[in-house]
Design a protein around this motif. Structure first.
Motif, PDB file in Angstrom:
ATOM      1  N   VAL A 247       0.829  -1.215   0.000  1.00  0.00           N
ATOM      2  CA  VAL A 247       0.000   0.000   0.000  1.00  0.00           C
ATOM      3  C   VAL A 247       0.861   1.262   0.000  1.00  0.00           C
ATOM      4  N   GLN A 248       2.163   1.111  -0.141  1.00  0.00           N
ATOM      5  CA  GLN A 248       3.062   2.254  -0.022  1.00  0.00           C
ATOM      6  C   GLN A 248       3.546   2.772  -1.375  1.00  0.00           C
ATOM      7  N   TYR A 249       2.732   2.686  -2.400  1.00  0.00           N
ATOM      8  CA  TYR A 249       3.124   3.263  -3.693  1.00  0.00           C
ATOM      9  C   TYR A 249       3.273   4.779  -3.557  1.00  0.00           C
ATOM     10  N   ASP A 250       4.373   5.317  -4.113  1.00  0.00           N
ATOM     11  CA  ASP A 250       4.665   6.747  -4.004  1.00  0.00           C
ATOM     12  C   ASP A 250       4.931   7.304  -5.405  1.00  0.00           C
ATOM     13  N   ARG A 251       4.066   8.185  -5.867  1.00  0.00           N
ATOM     14  CA  ARG A 251       4.172   8.716  -7.225  1.00  0.00           C
ATOM     15  C   ARG A 251       5.466   9.491  -7.438  1.00  0.00           C
ATOM     16  N   HIS A 252       5.884  10.258  -6.446  1.00  0.00           N
ATOM     17  CA  HIS A 252       7.108  11.052  -6.588  1.00  0.00           C
ATOM     18  C   HIS A 252       8.346  10.149  -6.669  1.00  0.00           C
ATOM     19  N   ILE A 253       8.360   9.107  -5.856  1.00  0.00           N
ATOM     20  CA  ILE A 253       9.473   8.155  -5.919  1.00  0.00           C
ATOM     21  C   ILE A 253       9.460   7.422  -7.254  1.00  0.00           C
ATOM     22  N   CYS A 254       8.267   7.097  -7.752  1.00  0.00           N
ATOM     23  CA  CYS A 254       8.145   6.432  -9.049  1.00  0.00           C
ATOM     24  C   CYS A 254       8.786   7.283 -10.153  1.00  0.00           C
ATOM     25  N   LEU A 255       8.474   8.567 -10.153  1.00  0.00           N
ATOM     26  CA  LEU A 255       9.048   9.463 -11.162  1.00  0.00           C
ATOM     27  C   LEU A 255      10.561   9.561 -11.005  1.00  0.00           C
ATOM     28  N   ARG A 256      11.038   9.569  -9.761  1.00  0.00           N
ATOM     29  CA  ARG A 256      12.484   9.637  -9.527  1.00  0.00           C
ATOM     30  C   ARG A 256      13.170   8.364 -10.002  1.00  0.00           C
ATOM     31  N   ILE A 257      12.552   7.214  -9.751  1.00  0.00           N
ATOM     32  CA  ILE A 257      13.107   5.943 -10.236  1.00  0.00           C
ATOM     33  C   ILE A 257      13.205   5.956 -11.758  1.00  0.00           C
ATOM     34  N   MET A 258      12.139   6.407 -12.406  1.00  0.00           N
ATOM     35  CA  MET A 258      12.121   6.424 -13.863  1.00  0.00           C
ATOM     36  C   MET A 258      13.150   7.399 -14.420  1.00  0.00           C
ATOM     37  N   GLN A 259      13.315   8.531 -13.744  1.00  0.00           N
ATOM     38  CA  GLN A 259      14.299   9.513 -14.197  1.00  0.00           C
ATOM     39  C   GLN A 259      15.713   8.952 -14.103  1.00  0.00           C
ATOM     40  N   LEU A 260      16.062   8.387 -12.938  1.00  0.00           N
ATOM     41  CA  LEU A 260      17.415   7.893 -12.736  1.00  0.00           C
ATOM     42  C   LEU A 260      17.676   6.588 -13.489  1.00  0.00           C
ATOM     43  N   GLY A 261      16.634   5.783 -13.670  1.00  0.00           N
ATOM     44  CA  GLY A 261      16.819   4.514 -14.377  1.00  0.00           C
ATOM     45  C   GLY A 261      16.705   4.626 -15.878  1.00  0.00           C
ATOM     46  N   SER A 262      16.296   5.785 -16.379  1.00  0.00           N
ATOM     47  CA  SER A 262      16.054   5.922 -17.821  1.00  0.00           C
ATOM     48  C   SER A 262      17.318   5.719 -18.633  1.00  0.00           C
ATOM     49  N   SER A 263      18.487   6.089 -18.079  1.00  0.00           N
ATOM     50  CA  SER A 263      19.722   5.913 -18.846  1.00  0.00           C
ATOM     51  C   SER A 263      20.029   4.432 -19.057  1.00  0.00           C
ATOM     52  N   SER A 264      19.781   3.607 -18.031  1.00  0.00           N
ATOM     53  CA  SER A 264      19.993   2.166 -18.188  1.00  0.00           C
ATOM     54  C   SER A 264      19.009   1.587 -19.203  1.00  0.00           C
ATOM     55  N   PHE A 265      17.770   2.069 -19.163  1.00  0.00           N
ATOM     56  CA  PHE A 265      16.772   1.613 -20.133  1.00  0.00           C
ATOM     57  C   PHE A 265      17.173   2.004 -21.550  1.00  0.00           C
ATOM     58  N   VAL A 266      17.585   3.250 -21.705  1.00  0.00           N
ATOM     59  CA  VAL A 266      17.998   3.716 -23.034  1.00  0.00           C
ATOM     60  C   VAL A 266      19.230   2.966 -23.507  1.00  0.00           C
ATOM     61  N   MET A 267      20.140   2.619 -22.577  1.00  0.00           N
ATOM     62  CA  MET A 267      21.321   1.852 -22.947  1.00  0.00           C
ATOM     63  C   MET A 267      20.922   0.525 -23.581  1.00  0.00           C
ATOM     64  N   PHE A 268      19.884  -0.121 -23.026  1.00  0.00           N
ATOM     65  CA  PHE A 268      19.451  -1.383 -23.617  1.00  0.00           C
ATOM     66  C   PHE A 268      18.605  -1.161 -24.857  1.00  0.00           C
ATOM     67  N   LEU A 269      17.864  -0.057 -24.902  1.00  0.00           N
ATOM     68  CA  LEU A 269      17.197   0.284 -26.155  1.00  0.00           C
ATOM     69  C   LEU A 269      18.222   0.510 -27.253  1.00  0.00           C
ATOM     70  N   TYR A 270      19.305   1.181 -26.898  1.00  0.00           N
ATOM     71  CA  TYR A 270      20.410   1.386 -27.844  1.00  0.00           C
ATOM     72  C   TYR A 270      20.927   0.050 -28.334  1.00  0.00           C
ATOM     73  N   PHE A 271      21.154  -0.848 -27.388  1.00  0.00           N
ATOM     74  CA  PHE A 271      21.643  -2.176 -27.751  1.00  0.00           C
ATOM     75  C   PHE A 271      20.671  -2.863 -28.699  1.00  0.00           C
ATOM     76  N   GLY A 272      19.384  -2.829 -28.344  1.00  0.00           N
ATOM     77  CA  GLY A 272      18.385  -3.494 -29.179  1.00  0.00           C
ATOM     78  C   GLY A 272      18.224  -2.840 -30.538  1.00  0.00           C
ATOM     79  N   PHE A 273      18.206  -1.510 -30.552  1.00  0.00           N
ATOM     80  CA  PHE A 273      18.014  -0.790 -31.807  1.00  0.00           C
ATOM     81  C   PHE A 273      19.189  -1.002 -32.756  1.00  0.00           C
ATOM     82  N   THR A 274      20.409  -0.846 -32.238  1.00  0.00           N
ATOM     83  CA  THR A 274      21.568  -1.030 -33.107  1.00  0.00           C
ATOM     84  C   THR A 274      21.724  -2.494 -33.529  1.00  0.00           C
ATOM     85  N   LEU A 275      21.366  -3.416 -32.629  1.00  0.00           N
ATOM     86  CA  LEU A 275      21.406  -4.834 -33.005  1.00  0.00           C
ATOM     87  C   LEU A 275      20.408  -5.122 -34.118  1.00  0.00           C
ATOM     88  N   SER A 276      19.219  -4.515 -34.014  1.00  0.00           N
ATOM     89  CA  SER A 276      18.221  -4.677 -35.063  1.00  0.00           C
ATOM     90  C   SER A 276      18.709  -4.112 -36.397  1.00  0.00           C
TER      91      SER A 276
END
Length: 446
Positions: free
Chosen positions: A224-253
């Protein structure tokens, strides 16, 4: 600060770094090894078509893995910062919010891949592109894959790096056994590889959930402890790792499409072999970079910037030195690597040629991993995103132009040449950030 105190603190920082880095490296290498073993079984029991099929599916699966790293690295960075501040309630909210993100993102990407997966496979490898069975199984299990990527990172950031590694190793060992049974013994081909991977990932997820659900002194899940502000912070800080794998997938494709166009599926199979070999270094580099994040995030929360600098110095030397060593070994002993996956002479010749062209700037990929994770760890999500996204964008003109003039060699050379260009932007950016810490903490660095 006196010389003896500096030396003592340097040793303490080094011990802390390696306490996180070694389990992280082992976890990533084990993950890499069991994927490589997938490739070995597929290469020998299914053959060229199987290797090509996995390579065609990987760009799509990289989105799933990237989502896992988004939640894991972003949530882990937030969690470590709160631990540095001794804010246990915020740590618990971070963990619960991360779990929601895993489930929601997994359901969404699962549906998208089941709808569009076949079409995206055919875009890379033509009408008869292999890999469909493997992709379907992995798509249904997207939530499991995301959880098996994210939760060990969260456990590591809860100051339990060895336990996180143990959970990954247990899953990896099960995957190897199931590969032997389903691919080698029951001859289930790519379906067997997919089923083996999903079952192993499920075991890792269950072990991690058991750790969080039983609770401990520092952190536990409360749904029951979902926190919208923490969610946005996680997405902001984790976006580079996500994009890194998108990069991997896109260039591999893109590579798959160009290799099919200029060479054929045998070149896609060779590229799969090259990718498995490169992953030996990539997983080491990612593991080491991942080991940097918890202590640096902690030092950032505790305002111990001088320790951040000491940690970065160790990591930079190791990641570049190991990359240069890997390039040297690949060029001296290429047959030892390729023989793990095939005894087909024609495929071996293509793979060795690709190894020498494609991997000569391997060490720069490791540096990019480190810089992106460093910016995540100090809370600069925008800078981390630039490193990850820029690495994608800079490759596009090379992949567009070089094959037109150099043919198949242009496809192999696009990434290493673009790495050299991108390094001219990343290294000064990294240097400027490090110098800011030096100015802040000059009294500590005597």
């Amino acid at each position: 600060m006196s010389g003896s105190l500096v030396a003592q603190e340097n040793k303490q920082v080094a011990r802390t770094f390696w306490r996180f880095a070694i389990p992280s490296i082992i976890a990533m290498l084990v993950s890499g090894v069991y994927q490589i073993i997938d490739g070995i079984f597929v290469g020998y029991f299914v053959g060229e078509q199987g290797l090509a099929g996995i390579n065609l599916a990987l760009p799509l699966l990289s989105v799933i893995i990237g989502l896992g790293l988004l939640v894991g690295m972003g949530g882990g960075s937030v969690l470590s910062n709160f631990r540095g501040e001794n804010n246990t309630q915020a740590v618990s909210r971070t963990l619960s919010t991360a779990l929601y993100l895993m489930i929601i993102s997994g359901v969404i990407i699962s549906g998208l891949l089941l709808i569009w997966g076949d079409m995206l496979l055919h875009m890379q490898g033509g009408k008869n592109a292999p890999g469909g069975d493997y992709l379907v199984i992995m798509s249904y299990a997207a939530v499991i894959t995301i959880g098996s990527s994210a939760m060990p990172i969260l456990i590591r950031n809860d100051n339990k790096p060895t336990l996180a590694t143990q959970f990954i190793v247990i899953g990896a060992l099960l995957n190897i056994v199931l590969d032997y049974a389903l691919i080698g013994h029951f001859e289930m081909g790519l379906r067997g590889a997919g089923i083996a991977t999903v079952i192993a990932q499920l075991l890792t997820c269950l072990l991690c959930l058991g750790y969080f659900l039983r609770g401990n002194d520092s952190v536990s899940i409360n749904l029951v402890q979902y926190d919208r502000h923490i969610c946005l912070r996680i997405m902001q800080l984790g976006s580079s790792s996500f994009v890194m794998f998108l990069y991997f997938g896109f260039t591999l494709s893109l590579h798959n499409t160009l290799l099919t166009s200029y060479g054929g599926l045998n070149h896609v199979a060779a590229f799969s072999i090259v990718g498995y070999i490169a992953s030996l270094y990539y997983f080491f580099a990612e593991g080491l970079a991942g080991g940097v994040q918890p202590p640096v995030s902690y030092y950032q929360g505790a305002k111990q910037y001088h320790n951040t600098l000491r940690t970065l110095k160790i990591a930079t030397y190791v990641i570049i030195g190991s990359g240069l060593l890997m390039v040297l070994v690949i060029n001296i002993l290429p047959n030892i690597f390729t023989s793990l996956f095939t005894n087909d002479q024609a495929l071996t010749f293509i793979a060795i040629h690709g190894l020498k062209l494609h991997l000569f700037t391997l060490y720069l990929d490791g540096l990019f991993f480190l810089v992106a994770i460093y910016f995540v760890a100090i809370g600069k999500g925008g800078a981390a995103l630039f490193v990850s996204l820029g690495n994608v964008l800079v490759q596009l003109p090379f992949l567009w132009i070089l094959p037109k003039y150099m043919g198949i060699d242009g496809v192999w050379l696009a990434v290493p040449l673009s790495n050299l260009v991108f390094a001219c932007a990343v290294i000064p950016m990294f240097w400027r950030s490090v110098n800011q810490f030096k100015k802040t903490d000059e009294p500590y660095l005597v």
